[in-house]
Design a protein around this motif. Structure first.
Motif, PDB file in Angstrom:
ATOM      1  N   GLY A   2       0.811  -1.194   0.000  1.00  0.00           N
ATOM      2  CA  GLY A   2       0.000   0.000   0.000  1.00  0.00           C
ATOM      3  C   GLY A   2       0.852   1.255   0.000  1.00  0.00           C
ATOM      4  N   SER A   3       0.241   2.376  -0.372  1.00  0.00           N
ATOM      5  CA  SER A   3       0.945   3.657  -0.431  1.00  0.00           C
ATOM      6  C   SER A   3       0.621   4.564   0.742  1.00  0.00           C
ATOM      7  CB  SER A   3       0.596   4.389  -1.742  1.00  0.00           C
ATOM      8  OG  SER A   3       1.124   3.708  -2.850  1.00  0.00           O
ATOM      9  N   THR A   4      -0.257   4.136   1.615  1.00  0.00           N
ATOM     10  CA  THR A   4      -0.632   4.938   2.776  1.00  0.00           C
ATOM     11  C   THR A   4      -0.659   4.066   4.020  1.00  0.00           C
ATOM     12  OG1 THR A   4      -3.007   4.537   2.523  1.00  0.00           O
ATOM     13  CG2 THR A   4      -2.082   6.425   1.320  1.00  0.00           C
ATOM     14  N   ASP A   5      -0.636   4.700   5.184  1.00  0.00           N
ATOM     15  CA  ASP A   5      -0.679   3.935   6.436  1.00  0.00           C
ATOM     16  C   ASP A   5      -2.020   3.228   6.593  1.00  0.00           C
ATOM     17  OD1 ASP A   5      -2.038   6.295   6.746  1.00  0.00           O
ATOM     18  OD2 ASP A   5      -1.292   6.718   8.759  1.00  0.00           O
ATOM     19  N   SER A   6      -3.107   3.864   6.133  1.00  0.00           N
ATOM     20  CA  SER A   6      -4.423   3.233   6.270  1.00  0.00           C
ATOM     21  C   SER A   6      -4.522   1.972   5.417  1.00  0.00           C
ATOM     22  CB  SER A   6      -5.529   4.222   5.889  1.00  0.00           C
ATOM     23  OG  SER A   6      -5.368   4.677   4.556  1.00  0.00           O
ATOM     24  N   LYS A   7      -3.975   2.004   4.211  1.00  0.00           N
ATOM     25  CA  LYS A   7      -3.985   0.816   3.362  1.00  0.00           C
ATOM     26  C   LYS A   7      -3.139  -0.294   3.969  1.00  0.00           C
ATOM     27  CE  LYS A   7      -5.562  -0.165  -0.036  1.00  0.00           C
ATOM     28  NZ  LYS A   7      -6.712  -1.056  -0.364  1.00  0.00           N
ATOM     29  N   GLN A   8      -1.969   0.065   4.485  1.00  0.00           N
ATOM     30  CA  GLN A   8      -1.131  -0.956   5.092  1.00  0.00           C
ATOM     31  C   GLN A   8      -1.811  -1.554   6.322  1.00  0.00           C
ATOM     32  OE1 GLN A   8       3.123  -0.766   7.152  1.00  0.00           O
ATOM     33  NE2 GLN A   8       3.272  -0.511   4.935  1.00  0.00           N
ATOM     34  N   TYR A   9      -2.536  -0.748   7.056  1.00  0.00           N
ATOM     35  CA  TYR A   9      -3.264  -1.248   8.220  1.00  0.00           C
ATOM     36  C   TYR A   9      -4.291  -2.294   7.806  1.00  0.00           C
ATOM     37  CZ  TYR A   9      -6.018  -1.204  12.530  1.00  0.00           C
ATOM     38  OH  TYR A   9      -6.672  -1.566  13.677  1.00  0.00           O
ATOM     39  N   GLU A  10      -4.940  -2.098   6.658  1.00  0.00           N
ATOM     40  CA  GLU A  10      -5.924  -3.061   6.161  1.00  0.00           C
ATOM     41  C   GLU A  10      -5.280  -4.394   5.797  1.00  0.00           C
ATOM     42  OE1 GLU A  10      -8.118  -1.562   2.868  1.00  0.00           O
ATOM     43  OE2 GLU A  10      -8.507   0.375   3.803  1.00  0.00           O
ATOM     44  N   LEU A  11      -4.019  -4.349   5.401  1.00  0.00           N
ATOM     45  CA  LEU A  11      -3.361  -5.538   4.853  1.00  0.00           C
ATOM     46  C   LEU A  11      -2.570  -6.321   5.890  1.00  0.00           C
ATOM     47  CD1 LEU A  11      -2.008  -3.921   1.554  1.00  0.00           C
ATOM     48  CD2 LEU A  11      -4.010  -5.397   1.783  1.00  0.00           C
ATOM     49  N   ARG A  12      -2.261  -5.711   7.022  1.00  0.00           N
ATOM     50  CA  ARG A  12      -1.416  -6.376   8.011  1.00  0.00           C
ATOM     51  C   ARG A  12      -2.241  -7.173   9.010  1.00  0.00           C
ATOM     52  NH1 ARG A  12       3.350  -2.767  10.529  1.00  0.00           N
ATOM     53  NH2 ARG A  12       3.568  -4.728  11.682  1.00  0.00           N
ATOM     54  N   ASP A  13      -1.655  -8.285   9.411  1.00  0.00           N
ATOM     55  CA  ASP A  13      -2.220  -9.051  10.513  1.00  0.00           C
ATOM     56  C   ASP A  13      -1.814  -8.349  11.800  1.00  0.00           C
ATOM     57  OD1 ASP A  13      -3.485 -11.043  11.861  1.00  0.00           O
ATOM     58  OD2 ASP A  13      -2.518 -12.673  10.768  1.00  0.00           O
ATOM     59  N   TYR A  14      -2.514  -8.660  12.884  1.00  0.00           N
ATOM     60  CA  TYR A  14      -2.140  -8.001  14.146  1.00  0.00           C
ATOM     61  C   TYR A  14      -2.202  -8.996  15.289  1.00  0.00           C
ATOM     62  CZ  TYR A  14      -1.528  -3.537  12.002  1.00  0.00           C
ATOM     63  OH  TYR A  14      -1.032  -2.521  11.233  1.00  0.00           O
ATOM     64  N   GLY A  15      -1.895  -8.527  16.475  1.00  0.00           N
ATOM     65  CA  GLY A  15      -1.760  -9.418  17.606  1.00  0.00           C
ATOM     66  C   GLY A  15      -0.399 -10.086  17.561  1.00  0.00           C
ATOM     67  N   SER A  16      -0.351 -11.376  17.864  1.00  0.00           N
ATOM     68  CA  SER A  16       0.928 -12.087  17.895  1.00  0.00           C
ATOM     69  C   SER A  16       1.500 -12.312  16.506  1.00  0.00           C
ATOM     70  CB  SER A  16       0.751 -13.440  18.592  1.00  0.00           C
ATOM     71  OG  SER A  16      -0.174 -14.240  17.868  1.00  0.00           O
ATOM     72  N   GLN A  17       0.708 -12.050  15.450  1.00  0.00           N
ATOM     73  CA  GLN A  17       1.161 -12.269  14.078  1.00  0.00           C
ATOM     74  C   GLN A  17       1.337 -10.950  13.327  1.00  0.00           C
ATOM     75  OE1 GLN A  17       1.949 -15.201  13.214  1.00  0.00           O
ATOM     76  NE2 GLN A  17       0.462 -16.767  13.764  1.00  0.00           N
ATOM     77  N   SER A  18       1.592  -9.873  14.018  1.00  0.00           N
ATOM     78  CA  SER A  18       1.628  -8.559  13.368  1.00  0.00           C
ATOM     79  C   SER A  18       2.838  -8.360  12.463  1.00  0.00           C
ATOM     80  CB  SER A  18       1.571  -7.440  14.419  1.00  0.00           C
ATOM     81  OG  SER A  18       2.680  -7.517  15.295  1.00  0.00           O
ATOM     82  N   HIS A  19       3.737  -9.342  12.413  1.00  0.00           N
ATOM     83  CA  HIS A  19       4.849  -9.256  11.461  1.00  0.00           C
ATOM     84  C   HIS A  19       4.439  -9.754  10.083  1.00  0.00           C
ATOM     85  CE1 HIS A  19       4.740 -13.324  12.974  1.00  0.00           C
ATOM     86  NE2 HIS A  19       5.666 -13.740  12.127  1.00  0.00           N
ATOM     87  N   LEU A  20       3.205 -10.251   9.959  1.00  0.00           N
ATOM     88  CA  LEU A  20       2.752 -10.868   8.721  1.00  0.00           C
ATOM     89  C   LEU A  20       1.730 -10.004   7.998  1.00  0.00           C
ATOM     90  CD1 LEU A  20       2.158 -14.506  10.043  1.00  0.00           C
ATOM     91  CD2 LEU A  20       4.228 -13.581   8.973  1.00  0.00           C
ATOM     92  N   LEU A  21       1.585 -10.265   6.705  1.00  0.00           N
ATOM     93  CA  LEU A  21       0.466  -9.748   5.939  1.00  0.00           C
ATOM     94  C   LEU A  21      -0.711 -10.706   6.104  1.00  0.00           C
ATOM     95  CD1 LEU A  21       2.332  -8.738   2.658  1.00  0.00           C
ATOM     96  CD2 LEU A  21       1.277  -7.158   4.285  1.00  0.00           C
ATOM     97  N   LYS A  22      -1.916 -10.169   6.098  1.00  0.00           N
ATOM     98  CA  LYS A  22      -3.100 -11.007   6.246  1.00  0.00           C
ATOM     99  C   LYS A  22      -3.206 -12.004   5.099  1.00  0.00           C
ATOM    100  CE  LYS A  22      -6.260  -7.613   8.283  1.00  0.00           C
ATOM    101  NZ  LYS A  22      -7.499  -6.854   7.978  1.00  0.00           N
ATOM    102  N   VAL A  23      -3.766 -13.145   5.397  1.00  0.00           N
ATOM    103  CA  VAL A  23      -4.114 -14.121   4.367  1.00  0.00           C
ATOM    104  C   VAL A  23      -5.535 -14.582   4.609  1.00  0.00           C
ATOM    105  CG1 VAL A  23      -1.765 -14.897   3.927  1.00  0.00           C
ATOM    106  CG2 VAL A  23      -3.108 -16.011   5.709  1.00  0.00           C
ATOM    107  N   HIS A  24      -6.123 -15.157   3.561  1.00  0.00           N
ATOM    108  CA  HIS A  24      -7.513 -15.604   3.638  1.00  0.00           C
ATOM    109  C   HIS A  24      -7.627 -16.952   2.952  1.00  0.00           C
ATOM    110  CE1 HIS A  24     -11.891 -15.188   3.871  1.00  0.00           C
ATOM    111  NE2 HIS A  24     -11.954 -15.601   2.606  1.00  0.00           N
ATOM    112  N   GLY A  25      -8.469 -17.813   3.505  1.00  0.00           N
ATOM    113  CA  GLY A  25      -8.660 -19.112   2.880  1.00  0.00           C
ATOM    114  C   GLY A  25      -7.370 -19.915   2.893  1.00  0.00           C
ATOM    115  N   HIS A  26      -6.997 -20.447   1.744  1.00  0.00           N
ATOM    116  CA  HIS A  26      -5.806 -21.291   1.646  1.00  0.00           C
ATOM    117  C   HIS A  26      -4.593 -20.438   1.292  1.00  0.00           C
ATOM    118  CE1 HIS A  26      -7.994 -25.106   2.051  1.00  0.00           C
ATOM    119  NE2 HIS A  26      -8.956 -24.492   1.373  1.00  0.00           N
ATOM    120  N   ASN A  27      -4.256 -19.541   2.200  1.00  0.00           N
ATOM    121  CA  ASN A  27      -3.037 -18.737   2.064  1.00  0.00           C
ATOM    122  C   ASN A  27      -3.075 -17.788   0.871  1.00  0.00           C
ATOM    123  OD1 ASN A  27      -0.600 -17.998   3.178  1.00  0.00           O
ATOM    124  ND2 ASN A  27       0.575 -19.518   2.065  1.00  0.00           N
TER     125      ASN A  27
END
Length: 634
Positions: free
Chosen positions: A147-172
């Motif tokens: 993403g090009s903005t902090d809000s977009k990156q916030y939408e894409l990042r996982d959080y909690g204990s996995q906040s070093h990762l990008l979110k995934v859905h379904g089968h990765n």
């Protein structure tokens, strides 16, 4: 009376009444100059695979996104919707005229909405020519991934204990977006639209594949960093701080990978090594690696609206995977692989091709990307795909028919032939309404006020052109293409840059002509030398890169060479084959979002780089443990 913000739409030639002729319709230029439709898509490259084209589109979406004007409540504008028997007169509209008797389009109007206007960069509200916006960061910085903005990156990042990762859905897969972001057909109710750093992720399957690849690669690198960190018991930071560090370290490595592959392997094939050296674009050369703080690394209008659109001529007419699909009876064989094909018009904005079963046809689709050939730039006059072997030597096409054992030769034709999937069926809807991509490129250049072709030749050191005879005396165009230009345009000075640039003879070792090659080379020069975070740069003007020697040793073996070249090099590098990473399934638990804002400062100017505070790098001792991370399964 012309307004300063009007598009370029008039010839320099006047009629008998003193009125200036209008420029030829963009559709007429597409059909008459750019070769029209190549329905059978016979002209395939013997040098580059489909991944060569796919990487170019992925890269373009990292650098450029020009928004178009919208109506009330961000509604799309239909400039061809007639009201009281007339088309609407709106500043946002710049309709394309369809010539009578067109073989595909019956309506005389093709919808075209102008790019959104931008305010002056100097902040003064004074009359000036119209400028356009870039909605993403112009740097090669993985904005299409993060993403090009902090809000977009916030939408894409996982959080909690996995906040070093990008979110995934379904089968990765990347996270799911709203259903309106793509086309979900009734028979694919269990499928979903993809969300990424760039909104065009669902546009076509080969592009979505690149996004899936880099989401998985980021998470793989980030998990490996976290694993190495735990092994060395460095727990003096909080978990949140550690995860932020792992995320930024992995992001830095991914950006470096994109930069390295682009400049080391993709760009030289586009513009040739001569210009790579001239514009200081080579990697691993100290004389080519320096920072210029006075360089403006934003995207040139002419680059975005014309030169970098050369890649549309490389688009094949179908998307494929090497699985025999009983519902799709279209097969072909190449390199001992059997591929199922889907016409490109049937997969625009449809994610189903990568979500066919539980894990998707990702491995099967990657085989098509790295085995099959992209469309080629130099075209032989005739070529039978199933029976003829063709080589190009000394500017001649050599044909050998394997059935009749007949040998023939003929001249190379540099007449362009775009696939009919993008000239007649671009983004075709259920009502059969579609667009013409080469025509849109012509119209977009006029919308942006891009000067004609003859005004840009000097960038390549080419002689000035004053009349058709000058063009004929030059060495940039074949007589065949000059005749097509003469039949379409009233004056040599009317030639649109896209039409003139695309019909040039190619530079040595490249796939574009000298004018486009120099525009592209200059753009990539400022992107590299104007980027203070460039991955090769350890030190400059007091700045020390966060890429340690250990990280460079991770990045240096990375190569797409065997994936964008049909014939692999004899001696392969220590090659990780990025494409093959897609088959390595990383099981990641999605953690619910928490209401915690990502602490990222975004510089307001749309073309400036997103500034992110990077936590100090992991030590060399630790990072050396990460070297095999890309080639090992997590």
């Amino acid at each position: 009376m012309l307004d300063i913000g009007d598009p370029r739409e008039y010839s320099i030639v006047q009629d008998g009444t003193g009125q200036y002729y209008t420029l030829p319709p963009a559709r007429s230029v597409s059909l008459g100059v750019l070769g029209g439709s190549d329905h059978y898509n016979d002209d395939l490259s013997h040098k580059f695979t489909v991944e060569f084209m796919a990487w170019g589109q992925f890269l373009d979406h990292d650098m450029v996104l020009t928004p178009t004007s919208k109506g009330a409540d961000e509604a799309n504008i239909n400039c061809c919707h007639m009201v009281n028997g007339a088309y609407p007169i709106r500043d946002e509209c710049f309709n394309m005229v369809i010539p009578a008797g067109d073989h595909r389009f019956q309506s005389p109007c093709m919808n075209f909405v102008r790019s959104s206007p931008a305010v002056r960069a100097d902040g003064y509200c004074l009359p000036s020519w119209r400028e356009q916006l870039n909605q993403v960061t112009s740097f090669i910085d993985g904005s299409n991934v993060y993403g090009s903005t902090d809000s977009k990156q916030y939408e894409l990042r996982d959080y909690g204990s996995q906040s070093h990762l990008l979110k995934v859905h379904g089968h990765n897969f990347p996270p799911a977006d709203d259903d309106s972001a793509c086309i979900l057909t009734p028979q694919h109710e269990d499928m979903f639209c993809l969300k990424a750093g760039d909104e065009r992720v669902n546009e076509v399957t080969s592009l979505a594949f690149q996004h899936i690849l880099f989401v998985r690669l980021h998470n793989r690198v980030a998990n490996k960093l976290k694993y190495c960190w735990r092994r060395h018991n460095y727990y003096y930071d909080s978990e949140q701080a550690r995860n932020e560090r792992f995320f930024q370290e992995a992001r830095e490595i991914i950006i470096a990978i994109i930069q390295k592959v682009t400049y080391n392997e993709w760009l030289p094939k586009v513009i040739g090594m001569t210009l790579m050296e001239k514009f200081k674009l080579r990697l691993d050369y100290d004389e080519d690696n320096y920072y210029e703080p006075t360089v403006n690394p934003t995207i040139f209008n002419v680059f975005a609206a014309a030169a970098f659109r050369f890649g549309h001529s490389l688009i094949p007419r179908f998307q494929s995977y090497n699985v025999k699909d009983p519902d799709t009876p279209y097969y072909y064989a190449y390199k001992d692989q059997t591929f199922t094909t889907h016409d490109l018009k049937d997969v625009f904005f449809k994610p189903n091709l990568l979500q066919q079963d539980a894990t998707g046809y990702l491995d099967e689709f990657s085989n098509w990307l790295i085995y099959d050939r992209s469309k080629m730039a130099d075209r032989c006059v005739t070529f039978d795909r199933t029976c003829t072997i063709r080589l190009i030597k000394n500017n001649m096409c050599l044909h050998f028919n394997i059935l009749s054992f007949e040998f023939s030769k003929g001249p190379v034709s540099r007449t362009l032939k775009f696939t009919d999937m993008i000239t007649d069926h671009l983004f075709e809807d259920i009502d059969g309404e579609a667009a013409d991509l080469p025509a849109r490129n012509i119209q977009r250049g006029r919308d942006h006020g891009i000067k004609g072709y003859t005004k840009w030749r000097h960038l390549a050191g080419l002689p000035d052109i004053y009349n058709w005879a000058d063009l004929e005396d030059g060495y940039t165009h074949t007589l065949e293409n000059i005749n097509k230009l003469k039949l379409t345009y009233k004056s040599v000075h009317d030639i649109d840059l896209y039409a003139g640039g695309m019909t040039e003879k190619h530079v040595s070792g490249g796939v574009v002509g000298p004018t486009f090659a120099h525009i592209i080379a200059k753009q990539f020069h400022v992107l590299k030398h104007g980027d203070s975070f460039w991955f090769e740069r350890r030190k400059h003007s007091g700045y020390t890169s966060h890429l340690t020697e250990g990280k460079h040793s991770v990045i240096s073996p990375i190569s797409l060479k065997i994936n964008i070249q049909v014939i692999p090099p004899i001696t392969l590098k220590v090659n990780i084959q990025i494409i093959s990473l897609i088959s390595q399934k990383v099981n990641i638990q999605v953690i619910p979002l928490i209401s915690q804002k990502v602490n990222i400062q975004v510089i307001p100017h749309i073309s400036q780089k997103v500034k992110i505070q990077v936590i100090p790098p992991i030590s060399l001792e630790v990072i050396n443990k990460v070297i095999p991370l890309i080639s090992q399964k997590v």
